[in-house]
Design a protein around this motif. Structure first.
Motif: not given
Ligand code: B1M
Length: 210
Positions: A89-98
Motif C-alpha cells: 500500500g502507499t502512505v503519505v506522511i508528514g508533520t503538519v504546517k507550522g
C-alpha cells in the motif's frame, strides 16, 4: 536459512555495514529478494517494533536499527523492482504546517516501511493542500499526519477538510498522531485512526490497506 536469521539479528543490533554484506551474500546464494526482505529485514524490524512498544528498546536503538534496515533495503531495491515485488500500500506522511518536530514522524515512517508499505515522506511544516495533492499524485490509501504542538494539532482538521473539498475523502484514510493527540481529538476532527506509538501506527496502517 541461517543467513536470514543473521540479517534479522544484525539489523536489530543496528549494524548497518554487516546487514549490507549479509543481504548481498544472501542474493549471491540465490535466495529470493522477497524472502530476504520479509524473513530477514522486515522480521528484524518487526521485533524491534514490538520491543519499542513494550519499552524494551528506546528511540536511539530504533533509529540505528532503521538505518541498518535502510542500508539492507538499498542493496535489495534493484532486485525487488526486477522481481516485481508489489508494496502492500502507499502512505503519505508528514508533520503538519507550522510544526518542525520530525523524530516521531520518522519513526512512524520507518515502521510503515518495515511493514512493506511504500511511504511518501513530505517532511515537516506540510500544508494541508500538499498532503492532499501528494495523496492524489501517488494514489495513496492513507495520509499520516504528525503534530507535537498544541498550537499545530488543529492543522490536522484542515487536512480532513481539504480531503473532503478535493473529493477524495472516501478514497483515503487519515491517521493522526503525536504527543498531544488523543483518540477524542481524532474523533472530533473526523479522522480515521489514532495510535499512541509508531509501531501501532504501522499495524493500523497495514490493516487499513488490507
Ligand atoms: Co519542541 N516542544 N519545540 N523541539 N520538543 C516539545 C514538543 C514540548 C512538549 C517541550 C515542552 O515544552 N515540554 C513543547 C510543546 C508544548 C505544547 O505544544 N504543549 C515544545 C515546544 C514549545 C517547542 C518550540 C515552540 C520551542 C520554542 O521555540 N520556543 C519549538 C517549536 C518549533 C516548531 O515546531 N515550529 C520547538 C522546537 C524543538 C526542536 C527543533 C528543538 C526539537 C525538534 C527536533 C526534531 O524533531 N528534529 C524539539 C524537541 C526535540 C522536543 C521534545 C524535547 C522531544 C520531542 C520528540 O522528538 N520526542 C519535546 C518534549 C517532549 O516530548 N518530551 C518538545 C520523541 C518522539 C519519538 O516522540 O514525536 O511524540 P513523538 O512521537 C511518538 C508518538 O507521539 C507517536 O510515535 C512516536 C513514538 O512511537 N507519533 C505518532 C508521532 N507521530 C505520530 C503519527 C501517527 C501515530 C503515532 O500516525 C499518523
Amino acid at each position: 536459512m541461517a543467513i536470514l536469521e543473521e540479517i534479522s539479528s544484525f539489523l536489530q543490533q543496528g549494524r548497518a555495514p554487516i546487514v549490507k554484506e549479509k543481504v548481498q551474500e544472501a542474493i549471491d546464494q540465490g535466495l529470493e529478494p522477497k524472502e530476504i526482505l520479509e524473513k530477514g529485514l522486515l522480521e528484524g524490524m518487526g521485533i524491534i517494533g514490538e520491543k519499542f512498544k513494550k519499552n524494551e528498546v528506546f528511540v536511539p536503538e530504533v533509529l540505528i536499527a532503521a538505518r541498518a534496515m535502510n542500508a539492507g533495503v538499498a542493496i535489495l531495491k534493484p532486485y525487488l523492482v526486477e522481481a516485481g515485488v508489489e508494496s502492500k500500500g502507499t502512505v503519505v506522511i508528514g508533520t503538519v504546517k507550522g510544526d518542525l518536530h520530525d523524530i516521531g514522524k520518522n519513526l512512524v515512517k520507518m515502521m510503515l516501511e518495515g511493514k512493506g508499505l511504500k511511504v511518501i515522506d513530505l517532511g515537516v511544516d506540510v500544508p494541508s493542500e500538499q498532503f492532499i495533492q501528494a495523496a492524489i499524485d501517488n494514489d495513496a490509501q492513507i495520509i499520516c499526519c504528525s503534530a507535537l504542538l498544541t498550537t499545530t494539532m488543529n492543522e490536522m482538521k484542515n487536512v480532513v477538510i481539504a480531503a473532503q473539498e478535493k473529493g477524495i475523502r472516501n478514497k483515503v484514510k487519515i491517521m493522526v498522531g503525536g504527543a498531544p493527540i488523543t483518540q477524542n481529538f481524532c474523533d472530533s476532527i473526523g479522522a480515521d485512526g489514532y495510535t499512541a506509538d509508531a509501531a501501532s501506527a504501522a499495524d493500523a496502517a497495514l490493516a487499513m490497506c488490507s
